[in-house]
Design an enzyme around this catalytic site. Structure first.
Site, PDB file in Angstrom:
ATOM      1  N   ARG A  52       6.713   6.850  20.949  1.00 19.53           N
ATOM      2  CA  ARG A  52       7.500   6.496  18.941  1.00 19.53           C
ATOM      3  C   ARG A  52       8.672   5.393  19.622  1.00 19.53           C
ATOM      4  O   ARG A  52       8.802   5.203  18.275  1.00 19.53           O
ATOM      5  CB  ARG A  52       7.935   7.725  18.638  1.00 19.53           C
ATOM      6  CG  ARG A  52       8.939   8.182  17.561  1.00 19.53           C
ATOM      7  CD  ARG A  52       9.075   8.423  16.027  1.00 19.53           C
ATOM      8  NE  ARG A  52       9.466  10.279  16.773  1.00 19.53           N
ATOM      9  CZ  ARG A  52      10.260  11.209  17.580  1.00 19.53           C
ATOM     10  NH1 ARG A  52      11.213  10.180  17.309  1.00 19.53           N
ATOM     11  NH2 ARG A  52      10.075  11.387  18.019  1.00 19.53           N
ATOM     12  N   TYR A 105       5.726  -6.948  -5.558  1.00 19.23           N
ATOM     13  CA  TYR A 105       4.789  -5.881  -5.217  1.00 19.23           C
ATOM     14  C   TYR A 105       5.003  -4.967  -5.757  1.00 19.23           C
ATOM     15  O   TYR A 105       5.371  -3.859  -5.982  1.00 19.23           O
ATOM     16  CB  TYR A 105       4.565  -6.365  -3.890  1.00 19.23           C
ATOM     17  CG  TYR A 105       3.161  -5.446  -3.108  1.00 19.23           C
ATOM     18  CD1 TYR A 105       1.904  -6.288  -3.715  1.00 19.23           C
ATOM     19  CD2 TYR A 105       3.262  -3.732  -2.922  1.00 19.23           C
ATOM     20  CE1 TYR A 105       1.025  -5.075  -3.124  1.00 19.23           C
ATOM     21  CE2 TYR A 105       2.369  -3.360  -2.094  1.00 19.23           C
ATOM     22  CZ  TYR A 105       1.327  -4.086  -2.526  1.00 19.23           C
ATOM     23  OH  TYR A 105      -0.044  -3.466  -1.705  1.00 19.23           O
ATOM     24  N   ASP A 178      10.579 -10.893   1.016  1.00 23.64           N
ATOM     25  CA  ASP A 178       9.127 -10.507   1.569  1.00 23.64           C
ATOM     26  C   ASP A 178       8.054 -12.138   1.098  1.00 23.64           C
ATOM     27  O   ASP A 178       8.201 -12.329   0.528  1.00 23.64           O
ATOM     28  CB  ASP A 178       8.404  -9.027  -0.252  1.00 23.64           C
ATOM     29  CG  ASP A 178       7.629  -8.839   0.812  1.00 23.64           C
ATOM     30  OD1 ASP A 178       6.737  -9.650   1.296  1.00 23.64           O
ATOM     31  OD2 ASP A 178       7.278  -7.523   0.446  1.00 23.64           O
ATOM     32  N   LYS A 203      -1.560  -8.770   6.168  1.00 21.80           N
ATOM     33  CA  LYS A 203      -2.187  -9.736   5.028  1.00 21.80           C
ATOM     34  C   LYS A 203      -2.002 -11.277   6.064  1.00 21.80           C
ATOM     35  O   LYS A 203      -3.380 -10.855   7.254  1.00 21.80           O
ATOM     36  CB  LYS A 203      -1.255 -10.089   4.007  1.00 21.80           C
ATOM     37  CG  LYS A 203      -0.881  -9.023   2.895  1.00 21.80           C
ATOM     38  CD  LYS A 203      -2.311  -7.765   2.258  1.00 21.80           C
ATOM     39  CE  LYS A 203      -1.348  -7.055   2.350  1.00 21.80           C
ATOM     40  NZ  LYS A 203      -0.386  -6.687   0.947  1.00 21.80           N
TER      41      LYS A 203
HETATM   42  C1  LIG Z   1       0.559  -5.656   0.551  1.00 22.94           C
HETATM   43  C2  LIG Z   1       1.685  -6.179   0.239  1.00 22.94           C
HETATM   44  C3  LIG Z   1       2.760  -4.873   0.837  1.00 22.94           C
HETATM   45  C4  LIG Z   1       2.687  -3.335   1.333  1.00 22.94           C
HETATM   46  O1  LIG Z   1       2.261  -3.509   2.224  1.00 22.94           O
HETATM   47  P1  LIG Z   1       1.273  -2.568   2.738  1.00 22.94           P
HETATM   48  O2  LIG Z   1       0.767  -3.152   4.018  1.00 22.94           O
HETATM   49  O3  LIG Z   1       0.154  -2.936   2.061  1.00 22.94           O
HETATM   50  O4  LIG Z   1       1.522  -0.988   3.058  1.00 22.94           O
HETATM   51  C5  LIG Z   1       3.903  -5.418   0.339  1.00 22.94           C
HETATM   52  N1  LIG Z   1       4.090  -6.598   0.047  1.00 22.94           N
HETATM   53  C6  LIG Z   1       3.419  -7.766  -0.028  1.00 22.94           C
HETATM   54  C7  LIG Z   1       3.822  -9.363  -0.888  1.00 22.94           C
HETATM   55  C8  LIG Z   1       1.994  -7.625  -0.434  1.00 22.94           C
HETATM   56  O5  LIG Z   1       0.881  -8.202  -0.535  1.00 22.94           O
END
Ligand SMILES: *Cc1c(COP(=O)(O)O)cnc(C)c1O
Length: 385
Positions: A52, A105, A178, A203
């Site tokens: 961890r 988001y 983000d 992503k």
């Molecule tokens: C998908 C996404 C998230 C969340 O991420 P997960 O991997 O699904 O937990 C946060 N911000 C943006 C812009 C996203 O597209």
């Protein structure tokens, strides 16, 4: 002879990716071990104690991520939201306030509002492209974090990161960006003055729709200490196989993003020329209100395109359900093209709130297939309207 600082693609392929010293394996093995032998009590080998806390496969991903965001420390998590949760818990406490974009988001807003809200962390969603609204929100609350997505999801709004960093710092707040939509290949928020970068590595960074993950990157040792402590103490870390898949995907980010950008530009222009279309949201279009700013703070416009249909909800639903190359699915950023109906899919959690999205909106994650096939697919779907 001294070498120049390696370029983005060289760092993507080599940062944290040295060969395995015993065998010379060019791709280091994935380390599944949950614990590490000690040479006498407390005699750790290279600091490795328990999975961890540290894992070599996760370490190599973290090094790669830090190198690509021009940060000093990166932390890898089991999902984007796990990364956000640990980040917010590391940097805020009861009574603190978060100002975030009113088109954040949906999952981020749900986490901040419905999970962290009851623990005493307040939030105010604002239009971050409106400087007056930002100033008012920053003056009204004890703001600890300003949270921005640029380009935003799904409306593709562009926010000036440097200006927002100045506004946040003026009130003693930190700016979190983000960077999921742009990826570090197209935008480096830490260089523009942001304090923290977060990613859903699910992503573009993973890039192949085969692994869920998240990351936090900083350039400050004190912030790194706090985030590292929560990563260890809460334990929402990425597992070794997930870290490996993310590292493998990240190595090709540059070439993938180049193709995502050219394909998305072509799709956006095709959509713009269609009579069935009410509006196209893509920062690469000159008609986009954030086009000039995007040109300044990004090195490409990305692979995400949103479109509003003149025929309303029915037209949007019809197209979403009749494409054949674009797959109807949530998520984004993979090599395959995806079609999403935000109102009922990715943004269902913000329906009825001020973060709700238009019902005639489709969001396209334009993949790296042959663009002619993508346009032909859209053509056949539009012809069914
Ligand atoms: C998908 C996404 C998230 C969340 O991420 P997960 O991997 O699904 O937990 C946060 N911000 C943006 C812009 C996203 O597209």
């Amino acid at each position: 002879m001294s070498m120049p600082t390696p370029g983005f693609n060289t760092r993507a392929i080599h940062a944290g990716q040295g060969f395995e010293p015993r065998t010379g394996a060019v791709v280091p093995p994935v380390h599944f071990s949950s614990t590490y032998a000690q040479d006498g009590i407390g005699g750790l080998r290279d600091g490795y104690e328990y999975g961890r806390g540290t894992n070599p496969t996760r370490d190599s991903l973290q090094e790669q991520l830090a190198a690509l965001e021009n940060g000093t420390h990166a932390f890898s998590f089991s999902s984007g939201l796990a990364a956000e949760d640990s980040l917010i818990r590391a940097l805020t406490g009861p009574g603190d306030h978060i100002v975030l974009g009113n088109d954040a988001y949906g999952g981020t807003y749900r986490l901040i509002n419905r999970v962290l809200g009851p623990w005493g962390i307040g939030n105010t969603p604002v239009d971050l492209s409106d400087a007056g609204a930002v100033t008012a929100a920053l003056a009204a609350y004890p703001v600890k974090l300003v949270w921005v997505e640029t380009p935003s999801n799904p409306m593709m709004r562009i926010t000036d990161i440097a200006a927002l960093a100045d506004a946040a710092h003026a009130v003693g707040a930190l700016l979190v960006v983000d960077n999921t939509f742009a990826s570090p290949y197209l935008q480096q928020p830490l260089d523009l003055g942001a304090d923290v970068v977060v990613h859903s590595t699910t992503k573009y960074i993973g890039g192949h729709s085969d692994v869920v993950g998240g990351a936090v990157i900083v350039k400050d040792a004190e912030l790194a200490e706090k985030i590292g402590f929560v990563q260890f103490a809460v334990g929402a870390v990425s597992g070794p196989m997930d870290a490996f898949l993310t590292t493998r995907g990240l190595k090709t980010l540059g070439v993938r993003m180049d193709r995502h950008c050219t394909n998305a530009q072509a799709v956006a222009q095709w959509l713009l020329a269609r009579p069935e279309v009410e509006a196209v949201h893509y920062p690469g279009l000159e008609s986009h209100p954030g086009h000039e700013l995007a040109k300044k703070q990004m090195s490409g416009f990305g692979g995400m395109v949103s479109v509003q249909l003149a025929g309303g909800e029915a037209a949007a639903r019809s197209i979403a359900e009749s494409t054949r190359v674009f797959t109807l699915a949530e998520s984004l950023g993979g090599i395959e093209s995806l079609m999403n109906y935000p109102s009922e899919m990715t943004h269902a959690s913000v329906k009825g709130t001020e973060l709700a999205v238009p019902v005639n909106l489709l969001r396209l994650s334009v993949g790296i297939e042959d663009v002619a096939d993508l346009l032909a697919d859209l053509e056949q779907a539009f012809s069914q309207l």
